[in-house]
Design a protein around this motif. Structure first.
Motif, PDB file in Angstrom:
ATOM      1  N   VAL A  85     -70.113 -13.312 107.730  1.00  0.00           N
ATOM      2  CA  VAL A  85     -71.519 -12.952 107.529  1.00  0.00           C
ATOM      3  C   VAL A  85     -71.926 -11.850 108.510  1.00  0.00           C
ATOM      4  CG1 VAL A  85     -73.893 -13.790 107.691  1.00  0.00           C
ATOM      5  CG2 VAL A  85     -72.138 -15.221 106.619  1.00  0.00           C
ATOM      6  N   LEU A  86     -71.499 -11.978 109.756  1.00  0.00           N
ATOM      7  CA  LEU A  86     -71.791 -10.946 110.753  1.00  0.00           C
ATOM      8  C   LEU A  86     -71.247  -9.595 110.331  1.00  0.00           C
ATOM      9  CD1 LEU A  86     -71.160 -12.548 114.275  1.00  0.00           C
ATOM     10  CD2 LEU A  86     -73.308 -11.599 113.411  1.00  0.00           C
ATOM     11  N   MET A  87     -70.031  -9.591 109.806  1.00  0.00           N
ATOM     12  CA  MET A  87     -69.404  -8.338 109.395  1.00  0.00           C
ATOM     13  C   MET A  87     -70.193  -7.662 108.278  1.00  0.00           C
ATOM     14  SD  MET A  87     -65.549  -7.693 107.960  1.00  0.00           S
ATOM     15  CE  MET A  87     -65.846  -8.648 106.458  1.00  0.00           C
ATOM     16  N   ILE A  88     -70.551  -8.419 107.269  1.00  0.00           N
ATOM     17  CA  ILE A  88     -71.241  -7.848 106.106  1.00  0.00           C
ATOM     18  C   ILE A  88     -72.644  -7.378 106.476  1.00  0.00           C
ATOM     19  CG2 ILE A  88     -72.164  -8.363 103.812  1.00  0.00           C
ATOM     20  CD1 ILE A  88     -69.796 -10.365 103.521  1.00  0.00           C
ATOM     21  N   THR A  89     -73.393  -8.240 107.143  1.00  0.00           N
ATOM     22  CA  THR A  89     -74.758  -7.862 107.507  1.00  0.00           C
ATOM     23  C   THR A  89     -74.769  -6.713 108.513  1.00  0.00           C
ATOM     24  OG1 THR A  89     -74.791  -9.597 109.220  1.00  0.00           O
ATOM     25  CG2 THR A  89     -75.714 -10.144 107.063  1.00  0.00           C
ATOM     26  N   GLY A  90     -73.801  -6.726 109.436  1.00  0.00           N
ATOM     27  CA  GLY A  90     -73.744  -5.663 110.431  1.00  0.00           C
ATOM     28  C   GLY A  90     -73.534  -4.300 109.813  1.00  0.00           C
ATOM     29  N   VAL A  91     -72.581  -4.200 108.913  1.00  0.00           N
ATOM     30  CA  VAL A  91     -72.271  -2.911 108.282  1.00  0.00           C
ATOM     31  C   VAL A  91     -73.415  -2.449 107.387  1.00  0.00           C
ATOM     32  CG1 VAL A  91     -70.759  -1.760 106.621  1.00  0.00           C
ATOM     33  CG2 VAL A  91     -69.781  -3.194 108.411  1.00  0.00           C
ATOM     34  N   PHE A  92     -73.966  -3.360 106.583  1.00  0.00           N
ATOM     35  CA  PHE A  92     -74.996  -2.959 105.622  1.00  0.00           C
ATOM     36  C   PHE A  92     -76.331  -2.667 106.291  1.00  0.00           C
ATOM     37  CE2 PHE A  92     -78.378  -3.861 102.539  1.00  0.00           C
ATOM     38  CZ  PHE A  92     -78.014  -3.006 101.513  1.00  0.00           C
ATOM     39  N   PHE A  93     -76.826  -3.605 107.093  1.00  0.00           N
ATOM     40  CA  PHE A  93     -78.177  -3.484 107.632  1.00  0.00           C
ATOM     41  C   PHE A  93     -78.278  -2.547 108.832  1.00  0.00           C
ATOM     42  CE2 PHE A  93     -78.611  -7.742 105.536  1.00  0.00           C
ATOM     43  CZ  PHE A  93     -79.584  -7.358 104.615  1.00  0.00           C
ATOM     44  N   SER A  94     -77.167  -2.248 109.482  1.00  0.00           N
ATOM     45  CA  SER A  94     -77.229  -1.313 110.611  1.00  0.00           C
ATOM     46  C   SER A  94     -77.251   0.139 110.145  1.00  0.00           C
ATOM     47  CB  SER A  94     -76.031  -1.526 111.542  1.00  0.00           C
ATOM     48  OG  SER A  94     -74.835  -1.097 110.922  1.00  0.00           O
ATOM     49  N   GLY A  95     -76.832   0.373 108.895  1.00  0.00           N
ATOM     50  CA  GLY A  95     -76.783   1.739 108.396  1.00  0.00           C
ATOM     51  C   GLY A  95     -75.450   2.421 108.609  1.00  0.00           C
ATOM     52  N   MET A  96     -74.382   1.647 108.812  1.00  0.00           N
ATOM     53  CA  MET A  96     -73.068   2.247 109.010  1.00  0.00           C
ATOM     54  C   MET A  96     -72.586   2.982 107.767  1.00  0.00           C
ATOM     55  SD  MET A  96     -71.493   2.167 111.933  1.00  0.00           S
ATOM     56  CE  MET A  96     -69.847   2.470 111.301  1.00  0.00           C
ATOM     57  N   VAL A  97     -72.923   2.473 106.597  1.00  0.00           N
ATOM     58  CA  VAL A  97     -72.473   3.105 105.358  1.00  0.00           C
ATOM     59  C   VAL A  97     -73.380   4.272 104.986  1.00  0.00           C
ATOM     60  CG1 VAL A  97     -72.037   2.764 102.898  1.00  0.00           C
ATOM     61  CG2 VAL A  97     -71.454   0.960 104.539  1.00  0.00           C
ATOM     62  N   LEU A  98     -74.680   4.078 105.100  1.00  0.00           N
ATOM     63  CA  LEU A  98     -75.665   5.100 104.744  1.00  0.00           C
ATOM     64  C   LEU A  98     -76.875   4.929 105.649  1.00  0.00           C
ATOM     65  CD1 LEU A  98     -76.062   7.325 102.498  1.00  0.00           C
ATOM     66  CD2 LEU A  98     -77.442   5.620 101.281  1.00  0.00           C
ATOM     67  N   PRO A  99     -77.448   6.020 106.140  1.00  0.00           N
ATOM     68  CA  PRO A  99     -78.638   5.884 106.997  1.00  0.00           C
ATOM     69  C   PRO A  99     -79.720   5.054 106.323  1.00  0.00           C
ATOM     70  CG  PRO A  99     -77.856   8.158 107.000  1.00  0.00           C
ATOM     71  CD  PRO A  99     -77.047   7.432 105.962  1.00  0.00           C
ATOM     72  N   LEU A 100     -80.368   4.213 107.097  1.00  0.00           N
ATOM     73  CA  LEU A 100     -81.418   3.369 106.530  1.00  0.00           C
ATOM     74  C   LEU A 100     -82.569   4.202 105.985  1.00  0.00           C
ATOM     75  CD1 LEU A 100     -81.558   0.514 109.210  1.00  0.00           C
ATOM     76  CD2 LEU A 100     -80.147   0.678 107.143  1.00  0.00           C
ATOM     77  N   ASN A 101     -82.748   5.406 106.515  1.00  0.00           N
ATOM     78  CA  ASN A 101     -83.798   6.299 106.017  1.00  0.00           C
ATOM     79  C   ASN A 101     -83.552   6.712 104.571  1.00  0.00           C
ATOM     80  OD1 ASN A 101     -84.869   6.212 108.559  1.00  0.00           O
ATOM     81  ND2 ASN A 101     -84.107   8.213 109.203  1.00  0.00           N
ATOM     82  N   ALA A 102     -82.290   6.619 104.128  1.00  0.00           N
ATOM     83  CA  ALA A 102     -81.942   7.050 102.780  1.00  0.00           C
ATOM     84  C   ALA A 102     -81.992   5.907 101.772  1.00  0.00           C
ATOM     85  CB  ALA A 102     -80.544   7.675 102.777  1.00  0.00           C
ATOM     86  N   PHE A 103     -82.289   4.680 102.228  1.00  0.00           N
ATOM     87  CA  PHE A 103     -82.395   3.563 101.299  1.00  0.00           C
ATOM     88  C   PHE A 103     -83.630   3.749 100.417  1.00  0.00           C
ATOM     89  CE2 PHE A 103     -79.710  -0.192 102.854  1.00  0.00           C
ATOM     90  CZ  PHE A 103     -78.748   0.646 103.409  1.00  0.00           C
ATOM     91  N   PRO A 104     -83.581   3.256  99.192  1.00  0.00           N
ATOM     92  CA  PRO A 104     -84.730   3.406  98.280  1.00  0.00           C
ATOM     93  C   PRO A 104     -85.956   2.668  98.786  1.00  0.00           C
ATOM     94  CG  PRO A 104     -83.100   1.901  97.353  1.00  0.00           C
ATOM     95  CD  PRO A 104     -82.467   2.530  98.551  1.00  0.00           C
ATOM     96  N   ASP A 105     -87.109   3.115  98.317  1.00  0.00           N
ATOM     97  CA  ASP A 105     -88.378   2.486  98.711  1.00  0.00           C
ATOM     98  C   ASP A 105     -88.335   0.988  98.415  1.00  0.00           C
ATOM     99  OD1 ASP A 105     -89.308   4.936  99.454  1.00  0.00           O
ATOM    100  OD2 ASP A 105     -90.391   5.315  97.579  1.00  0.00           O
ATOM    101  N   GLY A 106     -88.994   0.243  99.249  1.00  0.00           N
ATOM    102  CA  GLY A 106     -88.973  -1.210  99.102  1.00  0.00           C
ATOM    103  C   GLY A 106     -87.867  -1.777  99.952  1.00  0.00           C
ATOM    104  N   LEU A 107     -86.639  -1.571  99.542  1.00  0.00           N
ATOM    105  CA  LEU A 107     -85.504  -2.029 100.332  1.00  0.00           C
ATOM    106  C   LEU A 107     -85.461  -1.297 101.670  1.00  0.00           C
ATOM    107  CD1 LEU A 107     -82.909  -3.647 100.697  1.00  0.00           C
ATOM    108  CD2 LEU A 107     -81.683  -1.840  99.465  1.00  0.00           C
ATOM    109  N   GLY A 108     -85.725   0.014 101.625  1.00  0.00           N
ATOM    110  CA  GLY A 108     -85.729   0.794 102.863  1.00  0.00           C
ATOM    111  C   GLY A 108     -86.792   0.324 103.835  1.00  0.00           C
TER     112      GLY A 108
END
Length: 261
Positions: free
Chosen positions: A179-202
């Motif tokens: 769980v730490l691995m998945i949440t860390g990579v996704f929610f930290s923005g390692m794959v894509l900057p959080l600024n680039a997430f779509p409205d709502g989710l971003g």
């Protein structure tokens, strides 16, 4: 005492020279792959997330620099803590005349310091030599960035400490590690900057504690964030997570059972 523990954490990880070299190579290769992916994406979507191409490239190499530093996928102090809880070795830690949470925090800060210098700096410098990057020229900007790194390390520890304490009830840390691995990579923005997430989710991901690990330091470094607001955001999550860890620790240590008495 806690300074000595931090120094010990630094020296412990400094002894893994082959692993460090392999990590530097891995982060450099992944950095190159992500940079060319980002360049293609920003070619199609100029200004994505409010970044230009140079900022996107900077974000990639900063992510590779901080990947191991902040144990974004786990693998820091919480790994050892989970093992000690599972084996009962935590009983020895509780007998020490020190604060359990601060002991593990100091050791993790030492680990993070080595990972930053030993594994993170080389890929970052390599990237700056090959690609145009949006780096500040003012010393004040770098000083502010250094503060965000320290706060990010505390936030990262706070998340992982809570996860480790769950082993008091789960009795096995493998699931929570995933769980730490998945949440860390996704929610930290390692794959894509959080600024680039779509409205709502971003809007949601940018107020979660993982945003304090990579997105906030990146924006401070590139002048895209209010410095004091960034400090306040990170500090608030650091205090909240450490306080939650303190409460969970208190509840967990009431039920410690060690085989043999």
């Amino acid at each position: 005492m806690y300074l000595a523990v931090a120094v010990g954490g630094f020296r412990r990880y400094a002894s893994y020279r082959v692993a460090t070299a392999a990590g530097v190579f891995t982060n450099t290769v992944f950095g190159l792959i992500l940079v060319y992916t980002y360049l293609a994406l920003w070619e199609e979507r100029p200004g994505l997330g409010g970044y230009d191409q140079a900022q996107a490239v900077t974000y990639v190499w900063l992510g590779q620099c901080l990947y191991a530093t902040l144990a974004i996928q786990g693998g820091g102090a919480e790994k050892d803590l989970m093992e000690r809880i599972g084996t009962g070795g935590i009983a020895v830690d509780l007998y020490r005349p020190v604060d359990l949470q601060l002991w593990w925090l100091a050791g993790d800060v030492g680990r993070a310091g080595f990972q930053l210098l030993g594994r993170g700096v080389v890929p970052f410098v390599f990237g700056s030599l090959l690609f145009p990057m949006a780096l500040p020229a003012e010393a004040a900007a770098w000083a502010a960035f250094a503060v965000t790194l320290l706060l990010a390390a505390v936030v990262s520890f706070g998340i992982r400490y809570l996860a480790a304490l769950s082993v008091f009830w789960l009795m096995d840390g493998r699931g929570i590690g995933q769980v730490l691995m998945i949440t860390g990579v996704f929610f930290s923005g390692m794959v894509l900057p959080l600024n680039a997430f779509p409205d709502g989710l971003g809007d949601v991901v940018r107020v979660l504690p993982w945003a304090a690990q990579l997105q906030v330091p990146a924006d401070v470094l590139m002048g895209e964030a209010d410095v004091w607001g960034a400090f306040a955001f990170q500090a608030a999550w650091a205090v909240a997570l450490l306080a939650a860890g303190r409460l969970l620790q208190s509840a967990a240590t009431r039920r410690v059972v060690v085989q043999g008495g």
